[in-house]
Structures are given as structure tokens and as C-alpha cells.
Design a protein around this motif. Structure first.
Motif, PDB file in Angstrom:
ATOM      1  N   ALA A 175     -26.252 -44.217  59.936  1.00 42.16           N
ATOM      2  CA  ALA A 175     -25.934 -43.664  58.589  1.00 42.16           C
ATOM      3  C   ALA A 175     -26.107 -45.039  57.546  1.00 42.16           C
ATOM      4  O   ALA A 175     -26.280 -46.166  58.044  1.00 42.16           O
ATOM      5  N   TYR A 202     -24.325 -42.700  50.142  1.00 43.71           N
ATOM      6  CA  TYR A 202     -25.123 -42.741  51.680  1.00 43.71           C
ATOM      7  C   TYR A 202     -26.200 -41.701  52.241  1.00 43.71           C
ATOM      8  O   TYR A 202     -26.294 -41.028  51.496  1.00 43.71           O
ATOM      9  N   LEU A 239     -21.274 -44.090  59.820  1.00 39.08           N
ATOM     10  CA  LEU A 239     -20.989 -44.759  58.553  1.00 39.08           C
ATOM     11  C   LEU A 239     -19.994 -45.710  58.289  1.00 39.08           C
ATOM     12  O   LEU A 239     -20.010 -45.998  57.538  1.00 39.08           O
TER      13      LEU A 239
END
Length: 361
Positions: A175, A202, A239
Motif C-alpha cells: 500500500a 492511497y 496501508l
């Protein structure tokens, strides 16, 4: 000029040059027939407005896209059709003994008519392409939501979403957290999942390449943090690490990597406890002035991490060794035996790192 036999004659010529059109003969012949009728109408009423609801040639363009072809074949078919139709027009003109001027008018009308048909097909192709892109984008956005949520909780749903989005499931992904920006973002590979509309934009990058050069080239002008590489089921962890290190990075450069900041991420896994550790372990520094506290904390961190004595610490701090000795004496008065106990030294170093990472008061 009779429309039906001319339509068949044109299709035969097209089929010979483009055999794949045999698969939807009826549609092509219908398109040819309508094109001829519209051409005759154009000659009969040159000032009449075209019918906006007549979309057979838009459909032909859309069929080309859905068949996985470019417009090259269809445009070639229009050219073939125009040549065959012109031969029939010439035969008709000869029967009627039309003048050169009348033939010129017919020729110009035919060129304009073919251009119009091509434009309609281009519109249909573009509309189908845009629709497919929009559908694919929505499917990929749904896939991103599943991967960034709790993918392990319903992995089959993730696999189904990946198939629907035409996205091969990678062995590993990473991520990338982005700081919102108005800079262009059109240099990313087609298999990168993107969400620039999120309040915290993202990317999810399959089988990530090593290094940050590819990301700087793809997103010039953006600040980004690359999370730790993980299996797809652990995408939320990647992430989270990317977003955390982006928040900690300050102005360290356009691209930072979570893998280079694992100590910070580990120390700050629980920010509340990290703050408690920093305040409790560094309590002896609290009564000092800001200036004293800053100098002694800096010296203590370097002293704890250095293997040498005062000269090495002095070199790192760019001060005189005697200054280091003076500060270390002050620290020993404040911390006592904790300065020489292995477990306490470890605790003090963690506390100091948390202090600097969080900029604790």
C-alpha cells in the motif's frame, strides 16, 4: 439505384476483405442499407437535418469495441463500401446521362456522408469505451474497499471482486499512502489500484518493484509513504504502516518507506503507552529548562546508542569532548544507576525515541 441489391454487393466486398464481419452479417447489412437510404435522402433533401435517433452506426462502433477491435476494420469497411457504392452510382449516372457537374455533386455528397457515418461510429466506440472504463473503475474501487477493509474475513468475496475487476491476484502487494495533491497522477501502471478521491488517498501496488524511483517517476509532485510488502490478505496492515509513517515523516523527502522506520512504528504501535513511557522514564528531566532538557536528552540518546566514550559522542553531537563529560555527569546525577543498568538503558532509549517521534512536551 436499388438499395437492397447494392447493400448485399457492398457486404460481399466487405466480407471478402474483413472475414470476421461474417459473424454479424445481419447487423452490417442493416447498417449498409440505412447508410444508402440516408445517402439517397441527403441527395433528395440536402438541407434536411439528420435524424438524431438513428444510431445504427453508433452501435456498429460500440460493437467494434465490445469485440475487442480498434476502429481500423470498421473504417476500412466504410472505405470499401464507398468504393462499391460509387461504382453503382456511376452506373446509375450513365443510365441517366448525368452531367459532370451532377456527378461532382454526387461525389462530394458521398464523401460527406461517409465522413458523417465514420463520426457516428467513433462516437459509439468512444461511448462504449468510456462506459466500460467507468464500470471497471467502479469494480476496482469495490475491490480496493474489500482489500483495505478485512479481506481475510471474506476472502472468497475478494477473489470474486478481483475476477470481476480483471485484476490478477498477486502473491504480494504494497500500500502507498499519499498526501493530497493537485499534481498530475497519470503515470501509474494499469494494474495499480488507485483511490485519489479518499480523504486520505492511497494506492495498492501488486508485486511491487524495489526502490522508490518508479513511484517518483509515476507521481511527480506527490509526497508518498510506501507500506511494508505483504500478502494480499494483510493489505490493511500495509496501508496502516504507510499512513503512520507518512504522518511521522515530516519533510524527509517525496517518498519514504515504512521498512526504513520499523523501530518508530514498533515504538509507536500504541501512541498512548509510548507517551506514558516517555514521560515516566524521562521524569528526571522535567524540572529543567527547555534548553537544558533539549541538550541533555540529545546527549543521553547519543550516549546510549554509542559504543565509544566521550570522543565518539562529541563527534556525533559536534561539541567538545569535555562538554560531553560535563553533560554525562549531569545525567548521572539525574538518573543515577539507571545509566548503567542494561534494562534501564534499553527503557531510556525507547523513551527518548518515543519522545522525539511524538515530539512530547
Amino acid at each position: 439505384m436499388e438499395v437492397a441489391p447494392v447493400s448485399v454487393s457492398i457486404f460481399d466486398a466487405i466480407e471478402k476483405a474483413i472475414p470476421e464481419y461474417s459473424d454479424f452479417r445481419e447487423n452490417v447489412v442493416d447498417g449498409i442499407r440505412q447508410a444508402l437510404v440516408k445517402f439517397v435522402d441527403r441527395i433528395a433533401s440536402p438541407d434536411a437535418e439528420p435524424d438524431p435517433h438513428d444510431d445504427i452506426h453508433r452501435k456498429l462502433g460500440a460493437w467494434e469495441f465490445k469485440s475487442g477491435r480498434s476502429l481500423d476494420s470498421l473504417q476500412a469497411a466504410y472505405r470499401i463500401g464507398a468504393r462499391v457504392a460509387w461504382r453503382h452510382v456511376c452506373a446509375f449516372a450513365e443510365q441517366r446521362a448525368l452531367s459532370l457537374r451532377e456527378m461532382s455533386v454526387l461525389g462530394e455528397a458521398m464523401i460527406a456522408h461517409v465522413d458523417e457515418l465514420v463520426s457516428l461510429s467513433v462516437e459509439g466506440y468512444a461511448a462504449a469505451q468510456a462506459s466500460a472504463a467507468g464500470t471497471l473503475e467502479r469494480k476496482r474501487r469495490k475491490l480496493m474497499e474489500l482489500l483495505a477493509g478485512d479481506p481475510a474475513g471474506n476472502w472468497q468475496a475478494v477473489l470474486d471482486a478481483a475476477r470481476a475487476a480483471a485484476w490478477p491476484m498477486p502473491e504480494r502487494l504494497v500500500a502507498v499512502a499519499l498526501e493530497p495533491s493537485d499534481a498530475p497522477a497519470d503515470g501509474l501502471p494499469a494494474d495499480v489500484l488507485v483511490d485519489f478521491e479518499d480523504a486520505h488517498p492511497y494506492l495498492l501496488v501488486p508485486n511491487p518493484p524495489a526502490g522508490a524511483r518508479w513511484l517518483r517517476g509515476a507521481l511527480p509532485g506527490w509526497r508518498a509513504a510506501v507500506g511494508v510488502p505483504v500478502e494480499p490478505q494483510d493489505a490493511p496492515r500495509s496501508l496502516a504502516s504507510a499512513r503512520r509513517v507518512l504522518a511521522l515523516a515530516g519533510e524527509r523527502g517525496p517518498v519514504v518507506h515504512a521498512a526504513d522506520h520499523l523501530v518508530e512504528l514498533t515504538v509507536l504501535a500504541d501512541e498512548f503507552l509510548a507517551r506514558q513511557l516517555a514521560r515516566r522514564a524521562l521524569e528526571p528531566l522535567a524540572p529543567l529548562t527547555d534548553r537544558q532538557r533539549t541538550k541533555l536528552a540529545e546527549t543521553l540518546l547519543v550516549w546510549l546508542s554509542a559504543r565509544g566514550g566521550a570522543p565518539e559522542v562529541a563527534a556525533r553531537l559536534q561539541v567538545h569532548p569535555q562538554t560531553v563529560r560535563y553533560r554525562v555527569n549531569q545525567l548521572e546525577e539525574l538518573f543515577g544507576d539507571r545509566m548503567h543498568d542494561a534494562e534501564e538503558r534499553f527503557t531510556l532509549e525507547l523513551a527518548l525515541r518515543a519522545h522525539y517521534f511524538l515530539r512530547c512536551d
